[in-house]
Design a protein around this motif. Structure first.
Motif, mmCIF file in Angstrom:
data_model
loop_
_atom_site.group_PDB
_atom_site.id
_atom_site.type_symbol
_atom_site.label_atom_id
_atom_site.label_comp_id
_atom_site.label_asym_id
_atom_site.label_seq_id
_atom_site.Cartn_x
_atom_site.Cartn_y
_atom_site.Cartn_z
ATOM 1 N N ALA A 2 75.731 14.720 -55.807
ATOM 2 C CA ALA A 2 76.955 15.307 -56.601
ATOM 3 C C ALA A 2 76.779 14.714 -57.889
ATOM 4 C CB ALA A 2 78.368 15.145 -56.036
ATOM 5 N N LEU A 3 76.769 15.475 -58.993
ATOM 6 C CA LEU A 3 76.867 14.923 -60.693
ATOM 7 C C LEU A 3 77.997 14.357 -60.696
ATOM 8 C CD1 LEU A 3 75.423 15.005 -63.415
ATOM 9 C CD2 LEU A 3 76.727 17.157 -63.858
ATOM 10 N N ASN A 4 78.060 12.941 -61.321
ATOM 11 C CA ASN A 4 79.093 12.151 -61.556
ATOM 12 C C ASN A 4 78.968 11.565 -63.147
ATOM 13 O OD1 ASN A 4 77.956 9.784 -61.372
ATOM 14 N ND2 ASN A 4 77.664 10.125 -59.115
ATOM 15 N N PHE A 5 80.128 10.994 -63.686
ATOM 16 C CA PHE A 5 80.333 10.486 -64.888
ATOM 17 C C PHE A 5 79.343 9.014 -65.007
ATOM 18 C CE2 PHE A 5 81.691 6.893 -67.431
ATOM 19 C CZ PHE A 5 81.709 7.586 -68.890
ATOM 20 N N HIS A 6 79.114 8.464 -63.850
ATOM 21 C CA HIS A 6 78.202 7.074 -63.841
ATOM 22 C C HIS A 6 76.691 7.452 -64.217
ATOM 23 C CE1 HIS A 6 76.888 3.443 -62.781
ATOM 24 N NE2 HIS A 6 76.130 3.656 -61.928
ATOM 25 N N HIS A 7 76.339 8.693 -63.580
ATOM 26 C CA HIS A 7 74.903 8.978 -64.014
ATOM 27 C C HIS A 7 74.749 9.554 -65.497
ATOM 28 C CE1 HIS A 7 74.718 9.824 -59.565
ATOM 29 N NE2 HIS A 7 73.736 9.195 -59.622
ATOM 30 N N LEU A 8 75.658 10.125 -65.924
ATOM 31 C CA LEU A 8 75.820 10.499 -67.372
ATOM 32 C C LEU A 8 75.975 9.366 -68.366
ATOM 33 C CD1 LEU A 8 77.966 13.971 -67.199
ATOM 34 C CD2 LEU A 8 75.454 13.735 -67.645
ATOM 35 N N HIS A 9 76.864 8.532 -67.839
ATOM 36 C CA HIS A 9 76.919 7.255 -68.811
ATOM 37 C C HIS A 9 75.545 6.511 -68.830
ATOM 38 C CE1 HIS A 9 78.587 2.995 -69.414
ATOM 39 N NE2 HIS A 9 78.419 3.546 -70.663
ATOM 40 N N ILE A 10 75.013 6.194 -67.709
ATOM 41 C CA ILE A 10 73.656 5.594 -67.718
ATOM 42 C C ILE A 10 72.539 6.366 -68.368
ATOM 43 C CG2 ILE A 10 71.604 4.977 -66.324
ATOM 44 C CD1 ILE A 10 73.975 4.100 -64.185
ATOM 45 N N PHE A 11 72.581 7.607 -68.220
ATOM 46 C CA PHE A 11 71.466 8.562 -69.231
ATOM 47 C C PHE A 11 72.038 8.360 -70.643
ATOM 48 C CE2 PHE A 11 71.414 12.548 -71.499
ATOM 49 C CZ PHE A 11 70.112 12.829 -71.551
ATOM 50 N N HIS A 12 73.161 8.407 -71.109
ATOM 51 C CA HIS A 12 73.244 8.311 -72.494
ATOM 52 C C HIS A 12 72.978 6.950 -72.953
ATOM 53 C CE1 HIS A 12 76.602 7.153 -75.548
ATOM 54 N NE2 HIS A 12 76.175 8.377 -75.856
ATOM 55 N N THR A 13 73.222 5.915 -72.165
ATOM 56 C CA THR A 13 72.762 4.357 -72.735
ATOM 57 C C THR A 13 71.454 4.340 -72.727
ATOM 58 O OG1 THR A 13 74.855 3.730 -71.493
ATOM 59 C CG2 THR A 13 73.175 2.116 -72.218
ATOM 60 N N VAL A 14 70.624 4.858 -71.889
ATOM 61 C CA VAL A 14 69.106 4.770 -72.188
ATOM 62 C C VAL A 14 68.613 5.701 -73.449
ATOM 63 C CG1 VAL A 14 66.934 5.668 -71.014
ATOM 64 C CG2 VAL A 14 68.703 4.552 -69.654
ATOM 65 N N ALA A 15 69.293 6.764 -73.562
ATOM 66 C CA ALA A 15 69.114 7.587 -74.790
ATOM 67 C C ALA A 15 69.393 6.981 -75.866
ATOM 68 C CB ALA A 15 69.533 8.960 -74.539
#
Length: 303
Positions: A2-15
């Motif tokens: 399931a899509l969750n905030f944790h994945h988006l936060h990590i993606f954002h930080t790498v970006a």
């Protein structure tokens, strides 16, 4: 998955960092763990989010499309924590913060008591540096949160205004300018000055306001630069020169009469104190709660 905030936060930080290793350091994770979470997000959407090269990673077209939504998710999470911090009861944890010298020595000690009474289960750990050192510690991931005395312009740093303060001219009680209600800048340049060191927030604000008022701070006769507010006060009390310091820092000496405070005609040394932290970082709830505490209370009752 399931899509969750944790994945988006990590993606954002790498970006933001353009690097898995730098993102891992910022998030206090291992690089393989960051890579695994990004891969899981790519599998969820069925697209590649980054193009990996030997030197850095770059967003794919799909990654560029996702980034604004990830940025909004991080911003919304920060706003949510700030909104709820004031309602959190029995909050536990460790509040680890850095503060520049004036804040750490003269402002925070008067505020931490009321904060501790409201949140008795939060343990407080305070490191005191000048503004430049606080920013360096945050950028190098040695510190997550700081309070500084001057605006910070750094591409990786986010800044929130949390307090206001005024700087005043301070002089020895037997100084010739004692009877001058508001000395002019021209009157000051004939007298020696004892100032905080370059890089301190107090020094930056003083010089910026003088330049904004059409005066050159290099005209001041600086006879001594000292690394702490306490040392500057002692030097002024000893008659070694004049200075400009926070009203809060000289409150006791002003009441006792060992230092006289004045405003300089035509100059307004009002300044804001800022909470600073990495844009890519979600602050611990204890830090968010402390910022909310500073913003919601009338702090003059303690200062």
């Amino acid at each position: 998955m399931a899509l969750n905030f944790h994945h988006l936060h990590i993606f954002h930080t790498v970006a933001v960092y353009g690097s898995f290793s730098a993102a891992a350091q910022s998030l206090s994770m291992t690089q393989p763990a960051v890579t695994m979470q990004v891969q899981a997000l790519e599998e969820y959407f069925g697209v590649k989010l980054f193009h990996r090269t030997t030197k850095r990673v770059e967003l794919s077209d799909a990654g560029k499309a996702l980034l604004p939504y990830a940025r909004q998710a991080v911003a919304l999470m920060k706003e949510t924590e700030q909104a709820m911090a004031g309602y959190t009861e029995m909050l536990k944890g460790k509040l680890q913060l850095g503060a520049s010298l004036t804040i750490g020595e003269y402002i925070l000690p008067r505020l931490l008591g009321p904060f501790a009474r409201e949140y008795p289960d939060i343990m407080i750990s305070l490191k005191v540096f000048n503004t430049a050192q606080i920013v360096e510690e945050i950028v190098n991931h040695q510190l997550t949160f700081g309070l500084v005395e001057a605006p910070v312009e750094h591409p990786e740093i986010h800044s929130d205004v949390v307090l206001s303060d005024e700087l005043l001219l301070i002089i020895p009680p037997d100084h010739p300018l004692r009877d001058v209600e508001e000395p002019t800048f021209e009157q000051l340049i004939d007298h020696p000055f004892v100032l905080r060191e370059q890089g301190s927030g107090t020094r930056q604000v003083m010089e910026q306001e003088m330049r904004a008022g059409g005066h050159d701070p290099q005209q001041l006769k600086i006879v001594m630069e000292l690394g702490s507010t306490g040392a500057v006060k002692s030097a002024v009390e000893a008659g070694l020169g004049l200075s400009v310091l926070s009203r809060s820092a000289v409150r006791n000496e002003s009441v006792l009469g060992t230092i006289v405070t004045k405003r300089i005609r035509g100059l307004n040394f009002m300044r804001d104190f800022h909470a600073v932290y990495l844009k890519s970082t979600l602050l611990p709830l204890a830090a968010v709660t402390f910022m909310t505490f500073l913003k919601k209370h009338d702090l003059d009752q303690w200062l």
